[in-house]
Design a protein around this motif. Sequence first.
Motif, short mmCIF file in Angstrom:
data_model
loop_
_atom_site.label_atom_id
_atom_site.label_comp_id
_atom_site.label_asym_id
_atom_site.label_seq_id
_atom_site.Cartn_x
_atom_site.Cartn_y
_atom_site.Cartn_z
N TYR A 68 -7.21 15.95 8.10
CA TYR A 68 -6.64 14.63 8.38
C TYR A 68 -6.93 13.68 7.21
CZ TYR A 68 -5.81 10.11 10.62
OH TYR A 68 -5.36 8.84 10.92
N ARG A 69 -8.18 13.63 6.79
CA ARG A 69 -8.56 12.71 5.71
C ARG A 69 -7.77 12.99 4.44
NH1 ARG A 69 -13.98 14.13 3.21
NH2 ARG A 69 -12.55 15.54 2.15
N ASP A 70 -7.71 14.26 4.05
CA ASP A 70 -7.02 14.61 2.82
C ASP A 70 -5.51 14.35 2.93
OD1 ASP A 70 -9.42 15.32 1.77
OD2 ASP A 70 -9.07 17.48 1.83
N SER A 71 -4.96 14.58 4.12
CA SER A 71 -3.53 14.35 4.32
C SER A 71 -3.18 12.88 4.19
CB SER A 71 -3.10 14.87 5.70
OG SER A 71 -3.31 16.26 5.80
N ILE A 72 -4.01 12.02 4.75
CA ILE A 72 -3.77 10.58 4.69
C ILE A 72 -3.91 10.07 3.25
CG2 ILE A 72 -4.63 8.32 5.43
CD1 ILE A 72 -3.14 9.87 7.61
N LEU A 73 -4.93 10.56 2.55
CA LEU A 73 -5.20 10.08 1.20
C LEU A 73 -4.20 10.63 0.17
CD1 LEU A 73 -9.10 10.30 1.09
CD2 LEU A 73 -7.69 8.26 1.39
N THR A 74 -3.70 11.84 0.42
CA THR A 74 -2.79 12.46 -0.53
C THR A 74 -1.47 11.70 -0.64
OG1 THR A 74 -3.72 14.67 -0.15
CG2 THR A 74 -1.50 14.57 -1.06
N ASP A 75 -0.96 11.24 0.49
CA ASP A 75 0.32 10.53 0.49
C ASP A 75 0.22 9.34 1.45
OD1 ASP A 75 2.88 9.63 0.35
OD2 ASP A 75 3.83 11.47 1.08
N PRO A 76 -0.38 8.22 1.00
CA PRO A 76 -0.61 7.09 1.89
C PRO A 76 0.66 6.41 2.38
CG PRO A 76 -1.16 6.50 -0.36
CD PRO A 76 -0.92 7.97 -0.35
N GLN A 77 1.82 6.73 1.77
CA GLN A 77 3.08 6.12 2.20
C GLN A 77 3.83 6.97 3.23
OE1 GLN A 77 4.83 5.48 -1.81
NE2 GLN A 77 4.73 3.30 -1.34
N ARG A 78 3.32 8.15 3.51
CA ARG A 78 3.99 9.03 4.47
C ARG A 78 3.85 8.48 5.88
NH1 ARG A 78 3.17 15.57 5.37
NH2 ARG A 78 4.24 15.69 7.39
N MET A 166 -0.37 1.79 3.49
CA MET A 166 -1.14 2.13 4.68
C MET A 166 -0.28 2.80 5.76
SD MET A 166 -3.83 -0.40 6.57
CE MET A 166 -4.70 0.16 8.04
N GLN A 167 0.95 3.20 5.40
CA GLN A 167 1.83 3.80 6.39
C GLN A 167 1.22 5.07 7.01
OE1 GLN A 167 2.73 2.64 3.43
NE2 GLN A 167 4.89 1.97 3.36
N ALA A 168 0.58 5.89 6.17
CA ALA A 168 -0.02 7.12 6.69
C ALA A 168 -1.15 6.82 7.66
CB ALA A 168 -0.53 7.99 5.55
N GLU A 169 -1.95 5.80 7.33
CA GLU A 169 -3.07 5.44 8.22
C GLU A 169 -2.56 4.88 9.54
OE1 GLU A 169 -7.12 5.49 8.94
OE2 GLU A 169 -6.17 6.05 7.05
N TRP A 170 -1.57 3.97 9.48
CA TRP A 170 -1.02 3.42 10.73
C TRP A 170 -0.43 4.53 11.60
CZ3 TRP A 170 -2.88 -0.97 11.76
CH2 TRP A 170 -2.89 -2.06 10.87
N SER A 171 0.45 5.33 11.00
CA SER A 171 1.13 6.35 11.80
C SER A 171 0.16 7.44 12.25
CB SER A 171 2.29 6.96 11.03
OG SER A 171 1.87 7.51 9.79
#
Length: 318
Positions: A68-78, A166-171
């Motif tokens: 989860y952490r790596d996925s969010i950090l890799t593409d924060p706009q996803r 922060m789109q990846a973090e919100w979603s």
Amino acid sequence: SMVFGIGSNTKTLTALVLLRLQEEGRIDLDDAIGQYIEPHPYIDPSITVRQLLNHTSGLGEYAGGVVYRDSILTDPQRVWTAGELLPMIPSPAFAPGTSAEYCNTNYLVAGIIAERVGASPLQDLYRRLLTEPLDLDTLVLFPQDSCVGELAHRWMGGRDASNRPMQAEWSGAWAAGAALSTAYTYARLYERLFSGNVLTDVSMGEFTDVRGPARYGLGIDEDQLGGQTAYGHGGNIRGYTSSAYWIPALGAAVVVLTNDAEGRPRMVVDSIVRVLSDHVTSVDDEDPLESYDLFPGTVYDLNGTVVGTVRDHHALRS
């Protein structure tokens, strides 16, 4: 009037949506979740919706792992979908109903179930069941396209982090942590909730049926703040921290939102409750500040530059 992320205070809202859907006859919180979600290797279909909401399901934490952490950090706009987050759920922590452990996965699954029984996206259910009937126009769930008001800049490590996507973090947080609000709007929600304007008496009893050492109900917990019993929740998400509580003895809602990753909103709530309880204008030097892990601490100016350090709360005040 500024809008802040409220982090895990979102769980309270998701629980309220499911209680409202139960009142509409669309679901029973004692239903097994297997009838609402697809089979998953690490989700026991016999878990009940209620066990999701009170954290007794035993599900593993999807948001706590390296994937989860790596996925969010890799593409924060996803922008992640709930279905894309499900594969991140690890093996269970314990058998359903045998223990209790706070876990974001419970509310990820609860959000999926709410959408299926409510036949609408979760943000639309928030709107129909909470924000519109209660006139809470600055309470929204990501995507925040209907957000009313200015979103406060996020500060992390003493620096303005608002330019970081922060789109990846919100979603990724979604039903467990992606709501936004002003402090006033959220306090008004609590006032109306505990005045009987949101749930029926039966639902309210379920909502506040706190159990176990953590004294957790359905998206809300029982705590002691400022010497008073309080019902509410805390939250944090990438530079926003929040504490929201109702104090029955005072008939008051106290909500503190910060845009600082190192903020201590619960400490502020505690001090406010002491002031309200004692009918004084401030807390004295023997207040509970020393009990919080704040010191020694670093002080920053508004540009994020270190201007000094303090060793105790007396030095901070001066």
